[in-house]
Design a protein around this motif. Structure first.
Motif, PDB file in Angstrom:
ATOM      1  N   ALA A 127       8.146  10.113   9.460  1.00 54.05           N
ATOM      2  CA  ALA A 127       8.044  10.489  10.782  1.00 54.05           C
ATOM      3  C   ALA A 127       6.725  10.410  11.496  1.00 54.05           C
ATOM      4  O   ALA A 127       6.420   9.874  12.609  1.00 54.05           O
ATOM      5  N   ASN A 128       5.512  10.544  10.585  1.00 52.86           N
ATOM      6  CA  ASN A 128       4.300  10.512  11.405  1.00 52.86           C
ATOM      7  C   ASN A 128       3.812   9.092  11.300  1.00 52.86           C
ATOM      8  O   ASN A 128       2.489   8.922  11.395  1.00 52.86           O
ATOM      9  N   HIS A 129       4.476   8.205  10.956  1.00 48.21           N
ATOM     10  CA  HIS A 129       3.973   6.621  11.167  1.00 48.21           C
ATOM     11  C   HIS A 129       5.242   5.988  11.693  1.00 48.21           C
ATOM     12  O   HIS A 129       5.603   4.906  11.076  1.00 48.21           O
ATOM     13  N   ASP A 130       5.974   6.385  12.631  1.00 49.31           N
ATOM     14  CA  ASP A 130       7.102   5.620  13.213  1.00 49.31           C
ATOM     15  C   ASP A 130       6.646   4.440  13.886  1.00 49.31           C
ATOM     16  O   ASP A 130       7.821   3.735  14.161  1.00 49.31           O
ATOM     17  N   ALA A 131       5.330   4.306  14.141  1.00 51.85           N
ATOM     18  CA  ALA A 131       4.956   3.038  14.927  1.00 51.85           C
ATOM     19  C   ALA A 131       5.283   1.691  14.038  1.00 51.85           C
ATOM     20  O   ALA A 131       5.189   0.698  14.558  1.00 51.85           O
ATOM     21  N   LEU A 132       5.516   2.035  12.593  1.00 48.58           N
ATOM     22  CA  LEU A 132       5.492   1.007  11.903  1.00 48.58           C
ATOM     23  C   LEU A 132       6.863   0.904  11.212  1.00 48.58           C
ATOM     24  O   LEU A 132       7.315   1.824  10.949  1.00 48.58           O
ATOM     25  N   GLY A 133       7.419  -0.248  10.914  1.00 45.02           N
ATOM     26  CA  GLY A 133       8.574  -0.545  10.137  1.00 45.02           C
ATOM     27  C   GLY A 133       7.931  -1.381   8.572  1.00 45.02           C
ATOM     28  O   GLY A 133       7.292  -2.592   8.913  1.00 45.02           O
ATOM     29  N   GLY A 134       8.383  -1.090   7.451  1.00 46.19           N
ATOM     30  CA  GLY A 134       7.871  -1.874   6.481  1.00 46.19           C
ATOM     31  C   GLY A 134       8.780  -3.146   6.402  1.00 46.19           C
ATOM     32  O   GLY A 134      10.120  -3.264   6.809  1.00 46.19           O
ATOM     33  N   SER A 135       8.278  -4.215   5.750  1.00 43.96           N
ATOM     34  CA  SER A 135       8.926  -5.278   5.443  1.00 43.96           C
ATOM     35  C   SER A 135      10.174  -5.222   4.450  1.00 43.96           C
ATOM     36  O   SER A 135       9.932  -4.149   3.560  1.00 43.96           O
ATOM     37  N   PRO A 136      11.172  -5.750   4.353  1.00 42.87           N
ATOM     38  CA  PRO A 136      12.315  -5.691   3.337  1.00 42.87           C
ATOM     39  C   PRO A 136      11.687  -5.710   1.939  1.00 42.87           C
ATOM     40  O   PRO A 136      11.118  -6.409   1.657  1.00 42.87           O
ATOM     41  N   LEU A 137      12.512  -4.919   1.253  1.00 44.82           N
ATOM     42  CA  LEU A 137      12.224  -4.742  -0.100  1.00 44.82           C
ATOM     43  C   LEU A 137      13.291  -5.220  -1.094  1.00 44.82           C
ATOM     44  O   LEU A 137      14.481  -4.608  -0.692  1.00 44.82           O
ATOM     45  N   ASP A 138      13.129  -5.799  -2.134  1.00 45.25           N
ATOM     46  CA  ASP A 138      14.328  -6.349  -3.198  1.00 45.25           C
ATOM     47  C   ASP A 138      14.446  -5.222  -4.176  1.00 45.25           C
ATOM     48  O   ASP A 138      13.420  -4.951  -4.913  1.00 45.25           O
ATOM     49  N   PRO A 139      15.251  -4.432  -4.335  1.00 43.53           N
ATOM     50  CA  PRO A 139      15.674  -3.464  -5.424  1.00 43.53           C
ATOM     51  C   PRO A 139      15.467  -3.992  -6.749  1.00 43.53           C
ATOM     52  O   PRO A 139      15.335  -3.129  -7.734  1.00 43.53           O
ATOM     53  N   ARG A 140      15.428  -5.146  -6.954  1.00 40.74           N
ATOM     54  CA  ARG A 140      15.327  -6.077  -8.207  1.00 40.74           C
ATOM     55  C   ARG A 140      13.989  -5.924  -8.790  1.00 40.74           C
ATOM     56  O   ARG A 140      13.623  -6.009 -10.056  1.00 40.74           O
ATOM     57  N   LEU A 141      12.989  -5.983  -7.742  1.00 48.29           N
ATOM     58  CA  LEU A 141      11.652  -6.330  -8.113  1.00 48.29           C
ATOM     59  C   LEU A 141      10.937  -4.857  -8.359  1.00 48.29           C
ATOM     60  O   LEU A 141      10.118  -4.507  -7.625  1.00 48.29           O
ATOM     61  N   VAL A 182       2.715 -20.359  -5.828  1.00 45.18           N
ATOM     62  CA  VAL A 182       4.243 -20.029  -5.677  1.00 45.18           C
ATOM     63  C   VAL A 182       5.075 -19.544  -6.669  1.00 45.18           C
ATOM     64  O   VAL A 182       4.941 -20.387  -7.791  1.00 45.18           O
ATOM     65  N   GLY A 183       5.788 -18.572  -6.854  1.00 48.75           N
ATOM     66  CA  GLY A 183       6.844 -18.209  -7.589  1.00 48.75           C
ATOM     67  C   GLY A 183       6.171 -17.725  -8.897  1.00 48.75           C
ATOM     68  O   GLY A 183       6.964 -17.775 -10.279  1.00 48.75           O
ATOM     69  N   LEU A 184       4.819 -17.108  -9.097  1.00 47.24           N
ATOM     70  CA  LEU A 184       4.394 -16.588 -10.142  1.00 47.24           C
ATOM     71  C   LEU A 184       4.434 -15.167 -10.361  1.00 47.24           C
ATOM     72  O   LEU A 184       3.997 -14.865 -11.305  1.00 47.24           O
ATOM     73  N   GLY A 185       4.872 -14.432  -9.328  1.00 45.26           N
ATOM     74  CA  GLY A 185       5.202 -13.206  -9.572  1.00 45.26           C
ATOM     75  C   GLY A 185       4.215 -12.056  -8.594  1.00 45.26           C
ATOM     76  O   GLY A 185       4.422 -10.726  -8.638  1.00 45.26           O
ATOM     77  N   LYS A 186       3.632 -12.606  -7.721  1.00 46.28           N
ATOM     78  CA  LYS A 186       2.799 -11.785  -6.743  1.00 46.28           C
ATOM     79  C   LYS A 186       3.640 -10.755  -6.194  1.00 46.28           C
ATOM     80  O   LYS A 186       3.274  -9.624  -5.975  1.00 46.28           O
ATOM     81  N   THR A 187       4.474 -11.199  -5.376  1.00 43.54           N
ATOM     82  CA  THR A 187       5.575 -10.514  -4.496  1.00 43.54           C
ATOM     83  C   THR A 187       6.273  -9.412  -5.310  1.00 43.54           C
ATOM     84  O   THR A 187       6.274  -8.263  -4.926  1.00 43.54           O
ATOM     85  N   HIS A 188       6.520  -9.837  -6.684  1.00 47.26           N
ATOM     86  CA  HIS A 188       7.447  -8.697  -7.489  1.00 47.26           C
ATOM     87  C   HIS A 188       6.181  -7.711  -7.813  1.00 47.26           C
ATOM     88  O   HIS A 188       6.670  -6.528  -7.635  1.00 47.26           O
ATOM     89  N   LEU A 189       5.020  -8.016  -7.998  1.00 50.90           N
ATOM     90  CA  LEU A 189       4.199  -6.975  -8.443  1.00 50.90           C
ATOM     91  C   LEU A 189       3.943  -6.067  -7.194  1.00 50.90           C
ATOM     92  O   LEU A 189       3.622  -4.785  -7.375  1.00 50.90           O
ATOM     93  N   LEU A 190       3.650  -6.706  -6.057  1.00 54.11           N
ATOM     94  CA  LEU A 190       3.592  -5.793  -4.849  1.00 54.11           C
ATOM     95  C   LEU A 190       4.590  -4.888  -4.336  1.00 54.11           C
ATOM     96  O   LEU A 190       4.512  -3.780  -4.066  1.00 54.11           O
ATOM     97  N   GLN A 191       5.893  -5.511  -4.754  1.00 51.43           N
ATOM     98  CA  GLN A 191       7.041  -4.705  -4.167  1.00 51.43           C
ATOM     99  C   GLN A 191       7.342  -3.593  -5.408  1.00 51.43           C
ATOM    100  O   GLN A 191       7.616  -2.464  -5.203  1.00 51.43           O
ATOM    101  N   ALA A 192       6.750  -4.141  -6.539  1.00 54.93           N
ATOM    102  CA  ALA A 192       6.854  -2.791  -7.530  1.00 54.93           C
ATOM    103  C   ALA A 192       5.975  -1.698  -7.311  1.00 54.93           C
ATOM    104  O   ALA A 192       6.367  -0.716  -7.572  1.00 54.93           O
ATOM    105  N   VAL A 193       4.710  -2.144  -7.071  1.00 58.21           N
ATOM    106  CA  VAL A 193       3.856  -1.171  -6.562  1.00 58.21           C
ATOM    107  C   VAL A 193       4.327  -0.133  -5.374  1.00 58.21           C
ATOM    108  O   VAL A 193       4.076   1.027  -5.482  1.00 58.21           O
ATOM    109  N   THR A 194       5.064  -0.791  -4.413  1.00 53.73           N
ATOM    110  CA  THR A 194       5.742  -0.058  -3.147  1.00 53.73           C
ATOM    111  C   THR A 194       6.877   0.918  -3.793  1.00 53.73           C
ATOM    112  O   THR A 194       6.901   2.301  -3.397  1.00 53.73           O
ATOM    113  N   TRP A 195       7.683   0.390  -4.446  1.00 61.87           N
ATOM    114  CA  TRP A 195       8.796   1.114  -5.222  1.00 61.87           C
ATOM    115  C   TRP A 195       8.217   2.291  -5.619  1.00 61.87           C
ATOM    116  O   TRP A 195       8.809   3.430  -5.660  1.00 61.87           O
TER     117      TRP A 195
END
Length: 479
Positions: A127-141, A182-195
């Motif tokens: 609630a204390n940062h409702d001004a933001l909405g995160g980008s979608p996350l893939d639960p597999r990553l 492209v396609g070497l796993g950057k986004t996978h790692l970043l989303q894993a950090v977020t999860w």
């Protein structure tokens, strides 16, 4: 605590143990670590979680597993009700104001089949940062599904270090900057950090693509809520930005720079991914590039054949969760690992094609079928992408000078010729412009680079020794 309550808690502890074994440590930590037992009543178990997001996700994807774990402990259980724990905000409400209590809405977790896990989820924003909405996350990553090899071990270790941090811990790498093709796993790692980060209740982790950051900032300016947007961003404990190469616009880059500085100076963690190192982000302001380069910069290299094979095996294993009879013989996997070399997404696409063909036609996967189905994914080997830093390093070693000599203003003959050769190779082996090459060679003017290129072009046509040296350097750089 009464004997009845003690007994219920013992049941719950054993169920949690079964659940942890069933889904794995990472999934358990992400989704079930904050689930509590409220009570056991007749044939029903009442559980609670702190957020609506957790409730809806567990109901949609893990209902059957939760119920089966309870039935293994207590066979008489036929239903599990899940609620969002009530929370009262302080201070106490005035007479005419309704208390800010979140109503319990029990919903049955029944035994219906779980749909295939394909949807993405958005991480909850408090609630204390409702001004933001995160980008979608893939639960597999998640970290548990990330396949490790020599090319990504350091990036994985650094990402785990960030994810395992706690509120108030000293920040070791800031910013952590991961770059790869492209396609070497950057986004996978970043989303894993977020999860992983959001499974801890004491930190706020926000995942944003550069595009979402730009959209949020522009929208905040239009709605005159830019101050709230800035304050919300700077209240984040871990800010994760993906695809930074797409960050455009002078005002947006300026705001990103201020946010980056504010978070780092306040000891908050920043994690960034892009398709090139900071020095190659020519569209970014020099101040931003400098701050990014001041953290830990990690490159994720291309996927070796051994790693490609492991990725293929993991994708087949994941597919078997929903299609138990799906099988890909090892010779087929070996063929795919040898011939599909571009990136991990092509490997996943290959498995999806084999799965679709096998299921729709009710046929087994064979090498002949695989060759036919993935032929458009077999691309010719691309030449290695040469970097200016590599050129400077190889040329300096060849001519026994230092890289700093090449970037300096020294005009002695033993430095001028190697510098001109390095500039010539930068122009012929990379797509960098003359002004960019000049900037990377100590801030020289583009006319200096042009003179060097023409000079070496002229000399190699006459001087066989120099021509051989240049060809040798090219081979070293392109191997």
């Amino acid at each position: 605590m009464t004997d009845v309550a003690n007994n219920e808690q013992n049941h719950w502890n054993r169920v949690k143990g079964r659940l942890r074994t069933n889904v794995g440590e990472d999934v358990y930590t992400s989704w079930f670590a904050r689930m509590d037992l409220e009570r056991i009543q007749d044939d029903s178990v009442h559980l609670s979680v702190p957020t609506k997001f957790l409730k809806s996700w567990i109901q949609a994807h893990y209902a059957e597993r939760v119920l089966s774990c309870w039935q293994a402990e207590l066979p008489e259980v036929s239903r599990v009700d899940l609620t969002v724990r009530s929370a009262v905000r302080a201070p106490a409400p005035a007479k005419d104001v309704k208390p800010a209590i979140e109503e319990r809405r029990p919903e049955r977790l029944d035994n219906r089949p779980i749909p295939e896990l394909r949807a993405t989820a958005t991480v909850p924003v408090s609630a204390n940062h409702d001004a933001l909405g995160g980008s979608p996350l893939d639960p597999r990553l998640t970290f548990s599904s990330f396949v490790t090899g020599r090319s990504n071990t350091l990036a994985l270790a650094a990402a785990r270090q960030v994810a395992e941090g706690r509120h108030g811990d000293p920040v070791m790498f800031n910013p952590l900057y991961i770059h790869a093709g492209v396609g070497l796993g950057k986004t996978h790692l970043l989303q894993a950090v977020t999860w992983a980060g959001n499974s801890s209740s004491d930190r706020k982790v926000l995942y944003l693509t550069a595009e979402k950051f730009m959209y949020g900032f522009v929208a905040a300016l239009k709605s005159q809520t830019a101050l709230a947007f800035k304050e919300a961003l700077r209240g984040i404990d871990v800010l994760v930005i993906d695809d930074l190469q797409f960050l455009q616009g002078k005002s947006t880059q300026s705001e990103f720079c201020h946010t980056l500085n504010a978070l780092i100076d306040a000891g908050r963690q920043v994690v960034i991914a892009a398709d090139r190192p900071p020095s190659d982000l020519e569209s970014l302001d020099d101040r931003v590039r400098s701050r990014l380069a001041g953290g830990l910069v990690v490159e994720m290299g291309s996927l070796g054949e051994e790693l490609r094979l492991e990725i293929l095996k993991s994708r087949v294993t994941a597919a078997r969760v929903h299609h138990a009879s799906f099988d890909v013989p090892l010779p087929v996997l070996d063929y795919l690992a040898k011939t599909i070399t571009h990136n991990g997404r092509d490997l996943e696409g290959a498995i999806n094609r084999l799965l679709a063909h096998s299921k729709l036609n009710a046929t087994a996967v064979t090498l002949e079928m695989a060759e036919r189905e993935v032929r458009d994914l077999v691309r010719p080997q691309e030449p290695k992408r040469v970097k200016i830093e590599d050129i400077q390093r190889v040329v300096a070693r060849q001519y026994n000078v230092s890289r700093s000599d090449l970037l300096s203003s020294r005009r002695t003959a033993n430095v001028v010729r190697p510098r001109q050769v390095a500039m010539y190779l930068a122009k012929t082996l990379t797509l960098r412009s003359l002004p960019e090459i000049g900037r990377r060679f100590g801030g020289r003017d583009h006319t200096t680079v042009l003179h060097a290129v023409r000079k070496i072009e002229s000399l190699v046509s006459k001087d066989l020794t120099l021509s051989d040296e240049v060809e040798l350097l090219k081979r070293q750089l392109q191997e």
